[in-house]
Write an enzyme that holds these catalytic residues in place. Structure first.
Site, short mmCIF file in Angstrom:
data_model
loop_
_atom_site.label_atom_id
_atom_site.label_comp_id
_atom_site.label_asym_id
_atom_site.label_seq_id
_atom_site.Cartn_x
_atom_site.Cartn_y
_atom_site.Cartn_z
N ASP A 173 -23.39 39.04 5.64
CA ASP A 173 -22.35 38.27 4.97
C ASP A 173 -21.86 38.96 3.71
OD1 ASP A 173 -20.71 36.12 5.42
OD2 ASP A 173 -21.86 34.76 4.13
N ASP B 144 -26.62 34.13 3.47
CA ASP B 144 -25.98 32.81 3.47
C ASP B 144 -26.79 31.85 4.32
OD1 ASP B 144 -24.28 30.66 3.31
OD2 ASP B 144 -22.82 31.46 4.74
N ARG C 173 -15.11 31.82 0.28
CA ARG C 173 -13.78 31.66 -0.33
C ARG C 173 -13.87 31.21 -1.78
NH1 ARG C 173 -12.15 27.59 4.27
NH2 ARG C 173 -13.67 28.98 5.24
N ASP D 62 -21.25 25.58 3.25
CA ASP D 62 -21.28 26.80 4.05
C ASP D 62 -19.94 27.53 4.04
OD1 ASP D 62 -22.45 28.71 5.63
OD2 ASP D 62 -22.14 27.64 7.51
N LYS E 15 -27.37 26.12 7.75
CA LYS E 15 -27.06 26.65 9.08
C LYS E 15 -28.25 26.44 10.01
CE LYS E 15 -24.27 30.64 7.46
NZ LYS E 15 -23.02 30.41 8.20
#
Length: 460
Positions: free
Chosen positions: A251, A233, A314, A310, A240
């Site tokens: 992740d 990620d 979900r 980011d 990030k």
């Protein structure tokens, strides 16, 4: 590596596991030489303390290990494992008056202490081996240890060697071992099969996004496990910072944990029908990355405003959960390294979970204590529902304000499960510093508790 107990050996050294309060009584039954030797060592039964007891020729004939006081044990999992590194090389036979269920967990901790991730460098092999204590379910302990190895190895492997393609291959190997079936929807097929958010998150990566679907068992209640498989990620266009990206190989820890749990279930031949869904993607940056401000339409028809790329986990879970719910299984469990907010709330040692079912929560809490796999119930707090409703779309993937981040993420996921009982785990899947039975690195969090609670949760 394989974590198993040593074969029975008549030459194995007796290993006495002594709570602090039992040391004095034990010493009274020993020779004056042993009493003098132990006294000189300063041994008082504290956790992590160990003394090798020599024979007449100076070679060890036994060992004692501290089990600590009740206060110490409340602060330390796997007390026996804490002393393994202080024992001389050899094979040991545990001697203890502790209950068999306690010895079973301590034996599991011993096996965990022998775990090494040696794919990329030479690691010292375990020098101390344990014969399974009499009365424990040694086969179960070895199955639990094998599942833990699978999870830890997957999380520890860097993304260059653990992308969506490899995660698919690992699932196929596991399925072949236990006679399960696997189907995979890849790339633009995701759009054809109405899995648009999995496609949107993963389309910018060099390896195509995919949904891995494994099924096992033909009878009994249906259990569906959904694991977040974000193999790396970057944060997407909401990139990030470097310090936050350093651990993002983990992740996909949710997928690693559900695969470990699936291995437990299949190896135990539990009487249920199992489905495992893993949306496997890499959240990368390219010309076709999904963007802040985009509005995506999920499989369920709900629209989602992207306020932070980011918060992608979900999104991929939402499509997988909606698909899972269409079969109306008896129970859906999702596992994901979803939010930093969960770590702020409970730290790295606890696995927070969400459920509306008090019976499920109670069963998990009891099994967590029994299996030395701590979990903590968190609330699906309905008053926070408005926080995930942006107005321009049905849902907001990253509510502003920074409050209740784990709860709002869980509420977001719950919107995609309409007909089934649902439990969500927001796990860390990582041990930040070495601890007894838990080397620094990838970690299973929750699977042992779930496995032990399944007969209660599903009336098996």
């Amino acid at each position: 590596m394989t974590l198993i107990f040593a074969a029975d050996d008549p030459a194995a050294l007796p290993l006495y596991l002594l709570p602090s309060e039992a040391v004095e009584d034990w010493l009274q039954n020993q020779s004056s030489m042993v009493q003098t030797w132990v006294a000189a060592s300063g041994f008082s039964g504290g956790i992590g303390a160990a003394v090798m007891i020599p024979g007449a020729d100076g070679a060890p004939v036994a060992a004692i290990v501290g089990y600590g006081s009740s206060v110490q044990r409340a602060r330390q999992r796997f007390p026996l494992a804490a002393a393994v590194s202080k024992l001389s090389a050899g094979t040991y036979r545990l001697v203890s008056d502790l209950p068999k269920e306690v010895l079973q967990i301590e034996a599991l901790g011993w096996l965990f202490e022998n775990y090494r991730f040696a794919r990329y460098s030479n690691q010292s092999t375990p020098k101390c081996h344990l014969i399974a204590p009499e009365g424990i379910d040694a086969a179960l302990v070895e199955r639990l240890a094998a599942s833990e190895v699978l999870t830890r190895d997957l999380v520890n492997t860097p993304a260059a060697d653990m992308g969506p393609e490899v995660l698919e291959s690992v699932t196929r190997v596991l399925a072949a071992e236990f006679g399960a079936d696997v189907s995979v929807t890849t790339g633009d097929e995701l759009l054809d099969q109405n899995l648009p958010m999995i496609h949107a998150v993963g389309r910018a990566a060099s390896q195509a996004p995919r949904l891995i679907d494994m099924r096992w068992g033909t009878e009994g209640p249906m259990l569906t496990l959904v694991g977040k498989g974000v193999c790396f990620d970057t944060g997407g266009l909401n990139l990030k910072p470097g310090a936050s990206m350093g651990l993002m190989k983990k992740d996909m820890g949710g997928s690693a944990n559900v695969l470990g749990l699936a291995r437990m279930i299949m190896s135990a031949k539990l009487p249920l029908r199992l489905r495992v869904l893993i949306p496997a993607v890499e959240n990368s940056v390219a010309g076709d990355s999904f963007r802040p401000g985009d509005i995506l339409t999920a499989r369920s028809g709900l629209t989602v405003e992207i306020n932070n790329t980011d918060a992608e986990g979900r999104l991929v879970l939402a499509d997988a959960l909606a698909l899972a719910d269409e079969e109306e299984p008896a129970l859906i469990i999702s596992m994901a390294t979803l939010t930093g907010a969960a770590r702020v709330a409970v730290g790295p040692d606890l696995a927070p979970f969400y459920t509306d079912d008090d019976a499920v929560a109670g069963a998990l809490s009891l099994s967590a204590r029994k299996m030395a796999d701590p979990v903590w119930r968190m609330p699906f707090w309905d008053p926070y529902e408005s926080m995930i409703e942006p107005g321009i779309a049905d849902l907001d993937n990253a509510p502003a304000g920074g409050m209740a981040g784990s709860i709002t993420a869980a509420l977001f996921l719950r919107r995609f499960v309409k007909t089934s009982r649902y439990t969500h785990f927001d796990i860390y899947a990582w041990q930040p510093k070495p601890a007894p039975g838990r080397a620094k690195g990838g970690l299973a969090q929750g699977p042992r508790a779930i496995f032990d609670a399944l007969p209660t949760m599903l009336d098996l």
